[in-house]
Motif scaffolding. Sequence first.
Motif: not given
Length: 127
Positions: A78-86
Motif C-alpha cells: 500500500v505504501k508503494d501506491l501512495e505516490p500514485f493514489i495518496g
Amino acid sequence: MEEHMDIRPIHTEVDYKATLKEISALMESDSDPGTPEGGRLDILTTLVQAYEARHFPIGALDPVEAIKFRMEQGGLSVKDLEPFIGRSNRVYEVLNHKRPLTLGMIRRLHQGLGIPAEVLIAEIAAG
C-alpha cells in the motif's frame, strides 16, 4: 558520452520477474524523466506491458483488480501506491471500492506502474 542500456526483450517468466524487480528499484530511487534512469524505467515498463498483453490478457478486468494484479506481480505494498493514489487511507478506500479513481490517479498509475489507461477508466463491475 552515451550510456549503454543493455535492455533485452522479456521472453520468460524469469525475465519478467527480474524486469519487475528492476522497475521497482528504479521507482524507489525516484528516477526522473529525462535522466538515463527515467528513460530506462519508461523502456522497461513498455516491455512489461507488451509481455503482459501477450501472457496475461486482462480483458474486462475492473480497475481495482488491475491495480491489485500489478501490486502482486511487482511485490508492491500500500505504501508503494501512495505516490500514485495518496495517503494510505485513500489507497485502502480505492482498493476496497469505497473511492473512485480520479483522473490524476489514473494518469499516475498509468505512467508510474504501466497499467493500461483503458483498464483504469473501465467501469467497475457491479458485484
